[in-house]
Design a protein around this motif. Structure first.
Motif, short mmCIF file in Angstrom:
data_model
loop_
_atom_site.label_atom_id
_atom_site.label_comp_id
_atom_site.label_asym_id
_atom_site.label_seq_id
_atom_site.Cartn_x
_atom_site.Cartn_y
_atom_site.Cartn_z
N PHE A 95 0.82 -1.07 -0.11
CA PHE A 95 -0.16 -0.62 -0.43
C PHE A 95 1.03 1.08 0.29
CE2 PHE A 95 -2.56 3.53 1.38
CZ PHE A 95 -4.14 2.95 1.29
N GLU A 96 1.95 1.31 1.06
CA GLU A 96 2.98 2.40 1.20
C GLU A 96 3.50 2.63 -0.61
OE1 GLU A 96 4.13 2.13 5.64
OE2 GLU A 96 4.85 1.14 4.00
N PHE A 97 3.90 1.39 -1.04
CA PHE A 97 4.38 1.93 -1.73
C PHE A 97 3.36 2.39 -3.10
CE2 PHE A 97 5.53 0.20 -6.74
CZ PHE A 97 6.45 0.76 -6.97
N ASP A 99 1.06 3.63 -2.98
CA ASP A 99 0.45 5.34 -2.39
C ASP A 99 1.35 6.31 -2.70
OD1 ASP A 99 -1.26 7.07 -0.95
OD2 ASP A 99 0.28 7.53 0.73
N TYR A 100 2.81 5.88 -2.35
CA TYR A 100 4.13 6.75 -3.12
C TYR A 100 4.43 7.30 -3.98
CZ TYR A 100 8.89 7.90 -3.82
OH TYR A 100 10.51 8.25 -4.28
N ILE A 103 1.07 9.40 -5.23
CA ILE A 103 2.16 11.00 -4.72
C ILE A 103 2.48 11.72 -6.16
CG2 ILE A 103 3.37 12.68 -3.59
CD1 ILE A 103 2.41 10.87 -0.73
N LYS A 105 2.82 11.03 -9.09
CA LYS A 105 1.19 10.71 -10.23
C LYS A 105 0.01 12.39 -9.64
CE LYS A 105 1.84 6.98 -13.07
NZ LYS A 105 0.78 5.56 -13.74
N SER A 108 -2.83 13.89 -4.72
CA SER A 108 -2.65 14.77 -3.54
C SER A 108 -3.82 14.51 -2.36
CB SER A 108 -2.12 16.20 -3.73
OG SER A 108 -3.22 17.08 -4.67
N ARG A 110 -5.29 12.88 0.21
CA ARG A 110 -5.30 11.79 0.91
C ARG A 110 -6.12 11.05 0.59
NH1 ARG A 110 -2.08 10.79 5.56
NH2 ARG A 110 -2.90 8.96 6.85
N ARG A 111 -7.20 11.49 0.54
CA ARG A 111 -8.49 10.52 1.21
C ARG A 111 -8.77 9.88 -0.30
NH1 ARG A 111 -12.49 9.73 4.80
NH2 ARG A 111 -13.26 7.87 5.08
N ARG A 113 -6.58 9.34 -3.29
CA ARG A 113 -5.58 8.96 -3.60
C ARG A 113 -5.93 7.10 -2.95
NH1 ARG A 113 -1.56 12.50 -0.84
NH2 ARG A 113 -0.77 10.29 0.54
N HIS A 114 -5.77 7.40 -1.45
CA HIS A 114 -5.92 6.08 -0.41
C HIS A 114 -6.94 5.44 -1.09
CE1 HIS A 114 -3.43 7.40 3.01
NE2 HIS A 114 -2.67 7.96 2.56
N ARG A 118 -6.68 1.76 -3.71
CA ARG A 118 -6.48 0.58 -2.56
C ARG A 118 -7.73 -0.49 -4.00
NH1 ARG A 118 -8.23 2.74 2.03
NH2 ARG A 118 -9.61 4.41 1.65
N GLU B 58 -9.70 3.51 5.62
CA GLU B 58 -8.40 4.93 6.07
C GLU B 58 -7.84 4.56 7.13
OE1 GLU B 58 -8.35 6.27 3.45
OE2 GLU B 58 -6.81 7.51 3.96
N PRO B 63 -0.53 4.86 5.83
CA PRO B 63 0.87 4.40 6.24
C PRO B 63 1.09 5.02 7.40
CG PRO B 63 0.39 5.06 2.87
CD PRO B 63 -0.53 5.13 4.51
N GLU B 79 1.69 16.91 4.13
CA GLU B 79 1.28 15.36 3.52
C GLU B 79 2.25 14.80 2.70
OE1 GLU B 79 0.26 11.12 3.11
OE2 GLU B 79 -1.09 13.21 2.53
N SER B 80 2.12 14.90 1.29
CA SER B 80 2.36 14.55 0.28
C SER B 80 3.74 14.67 -0.03
CB SER B 80 0.81 14.18 -0.69
OG SER B 80 1.10 15.28 -0.79
N ARG B 83 6.14 12.77 2.32
CA ARG B 83 6.98 11.67 2.23
C ARG B 83 7.75 11.09 1.12
NH1 ARG B 83 3.62 6.26 2.02
NH2 ARG B 83 4.65 5.92 3.77
N LEU B 84 7.11 12.11 -0.24
CA LEU B 84 8.43 11.54 -1.17
C LEU B 84 9.64 12.53 -0.41
CD1 LEU B 84 6.40 13.44 -4.11
CD2 LEU B 84 6.55 11.11 -3.05
N SER B 150 6.43 10.02 -13.84
CA SER B 150 5.47 10.38 -13.64
C SER B 150 5.15 11.70 -13.44
CB SER B 150 5.80 10.64 -11.95
OG SER B 150 6.43 11.14 -11.55
N SER B 151 4.23 12.47 -13.22
CA SER B 151 3.98 14.13 -13.30
C SER B 151 4.60 15.17 -12.95
CB SER B 151 3.03 14.30 -13.68
OG SER B 151 1.26 13.88 -12.87
#
Lengths: 285, 272
Positions: A95-97, A99-100, A103, A105, A108, A110-111, A113-114, A118, B58, B63, B79-80, B83-84, B150-151
């Motif tokens: 999931f983390e990968f 999700d990474y 981001i 792409k 942004s 969060r909800r 994106r998640h 999924r 959720e 993560p 937050e995004s 992470r990066l 990616s963009s």
């Protein structure tokens, strides 16, 4: 609809000429890219995925030029890319990968994106292991994780470099279902060594060898190249270009059949092998 | 005789009118009685169930942020982006531990004469440059291919990570400099460090970041080592006002040059 064009593209790495004037178009639906090792498939895919640039020649994706920074970003917003050897961040779960990558792409919120993460994890049937570390997974599962990441954002052009490598037969069938669905109304370019995948999935095939597009047509047309050039015999014929004993004990031959030999219907693999073999002879001549 | 929840009570429970012990009693009963579970389930609006399920998903899937991510979000990084940035290899604990070890050695060496002080002046400015090189790139980041295709603006990613790793390694270098006996030397690494980092980033317009960092580091280290070899007063040179001013001018020129890059300007606009 033409999704991408490749015109007279050259690319050299040191002394190796990876691409040597490759020219073809990619339309909607699934296009298979076949070719032996070192044919230039990965280089071509990296160029189409805007990761690498050609030395010369022209590439467009949805009519936009990757050489232009603004147009390159527009291409990337509509692109999904599965590299040949996808890497994973240390310690990340599935999931983390994904999700990474989401981001990256630019998803942004969060909800949302998640939710999208999924969706793609479910599409590749990895929901049950989404909390597991990627590095602890089998090769096939890692590949499916990377495939899930490439599906994020429902891309219009999907570039997949050997996506079935390391997948077991059941996973390959599921993958075919997934790609066939992705190819509806979109463009998918699928590089593979598996001629069965091309026969099962692709509306178009490009055969690349020594950096050039040797063939561009339908899988049926590629198979037809072997018409009258495939036959069975009880013993190996030394004049055949290729021969192997099959499960039923008989020897399948490819090449110019001896007089009186009863030829059989060629498969896509026969057409491909004969095409690549003939190219070798022409180059040597 | 088996008791079941009367329908009016089930409706009242679903609409939130039943509270406290009575609600707890209904919940305990529903867990063991399929008939009442079905009755209550029928009455709960589907969209409410979906929303609850989405919240549960959720919570389960979200993560877990790393220490670096938590720190970055605390200082206001979205937050995004956090992470990066936190995924930069040179922000990993193992990397920072190694850097701390090298700086501690250099600080210890600085207490053993002029040559030790010069060693500190070589190591302290180079550490952030190496950290920048370890922040992003083909041979560094395992997801480089995917991130390039990616963009997300590459320049933005590079600058965000470079900023974070320079701060992290800079803080370690500053802590190490507290152990340096000569106050002038303890401060003299800052401007050269700034110049080296900015020139590395400016050169990355043409060179891969790793090569750019290697080139810049070599250009800084080799003359100093050469001077040491010829018994020149390297220490006096590096801490001289002229050398410090030159470093400041070089840093300013590199930053100005970077701002001529439309990609950088676009990346900065995006962050506003």
């Amino acid at each position: 609809m033409i999704a991408a064009t490749v015109h007279d593209v050259h690319r050299r790495y040191g002394r190796t000429q990876a691409l040597d004037g490759a020219t073809f178009d990619i339309g909607s639906g699934v296009t298979g890219l076949l070719g032996p090792n070192g044919a230039g498939k990965t280089t071509l895919l990296r160029i189409l995925a805007t990761v690498a640039a050609p030395d010369s020649g022209e590439v467009t994706v949805f009519g936009r030029h990757p050489a232009n920074a603004t147009e390159r970003t527009e291409i990337r917003r509509r692109l999904g890319y599965l590299p040949q050897d996808p890497g994973f961040q240390r310690g990340f779960s599935v999931f983390e990968f994904v999700d990474y990558v989401a981001i990256l792409k630019e998803l942004s919120n969060r909800r949302e994106r998640h939710d999208e993460v999924r969706r793609v994890i479910e599409a590749v049937d990895l929901t049950s292991v989404s909390g597991k570390r990627v590095r602890a997974l089998s090769g096939g599962m890692k590949r499916r994780t990377a495939l899930a990441a490439s599906l994020l954002g429902d891309p219009q052009f999907l570039v997949l470099d050997e996506p079935t490598a390391g997948l077991d037969p059941e996973q390959r069938l599921r993958f075919r279902e997934l790609v066939s669905h992705a190819g509806e109304g979109r463009a998918v370019l699928l590089s593979t060594h598996q001629t069965e995948d091309v026969a099962a999935l692709c509306q178009d095939v490009v055969v690349l060898d020594k950096g050039r597009a040797l063939f561009h047509g339908s899988p049926a047309e590629l198979s037809a190249l072997g018409k009258g050039r495939v036959w069975f015999a009880d013993e190996r014929d030394p004049h055949a270009e290729l021969a192997w004993r099959t499960g039923d004990g008989r020897v399948r031959h490819l090449g110019t059949p001896p007089s009186g030999a009863a030829t059989v219907e060629p498969t896509l693999e026969d057409g491909y092998l004969l095409l690549v073999g003939r190219f070798d002879e022409e180059a040597a001549a | 005789m088996t008791w079941h929840i009367p329908e009016p009570m089930a409706l009242a429970y679903v609409s939130g009118e039943v509270q406290g012990a009575r609600a707890a009693s209904i919940e305990a009963h529903v867990m063991t009685c399929a008939t009442c579970r079905s009755l209550v389930g029928r009455e709960v609006p589907t969209d409410r169930l979906d929303a609850i399920w989405a919240d549960v998903e959720e919570l389960v899937d979200a993560p877990r942020p790393s220490w670096a991510e938590r720190l970055l979000t605390r200082v206001g990084v979205p937050e995004s982006d956090a992470r990066l940035v936190a995924s930069a290899p040179s922000l990993h604990l193992s990397w920072l531990t190694a850097v701390a070890g090298v700086l501690a050695f250099a600080a210890w060496a600085s207490q053993n004469g002029d040559r030790g002080l010069v060693l500190f002046l070589i190591v302290a400015p180079i550490v952030p440059v190496v950290a920048v090189a370890g922040a992003y790139g083909r041979w560094i980041d395992p997801t480089y291919e995917v991130s390039v295709s990616s963009s997300y603006p590459t320049m933005r990613l590079l600058l965000l990570r470079a900023g974070a790793v320079v701060v992290a390694s800079g803080v370690l270098a500053a802590l190490a400099s507290l152990l340096v006996p000569d106050a002038r030397v303890a401060a003299a690494w800052v401007l050269p460090c700034l110049a080296l980092v900015t020139v590395t980033l400016a050169l990355s317009r043409w060179l891969p970041l790793l090569w750019s960092a290697a080139f810049v580091a070599t250009c800084y280290v080799m003359p100093l080592l050469g001077g040491l070899h010829q018994d020149a007063d390297v220490l006096a040179f590096v801490i001289s006002r002229a050398a410090q001013l030159t470093a400041l001018v070089v840093a300013a020129a590199a930053v100005t040059f970077m701002f001529t890059d439309p990609q950088l300007r676009a990346a900065l606009r995006r962050s506003q």
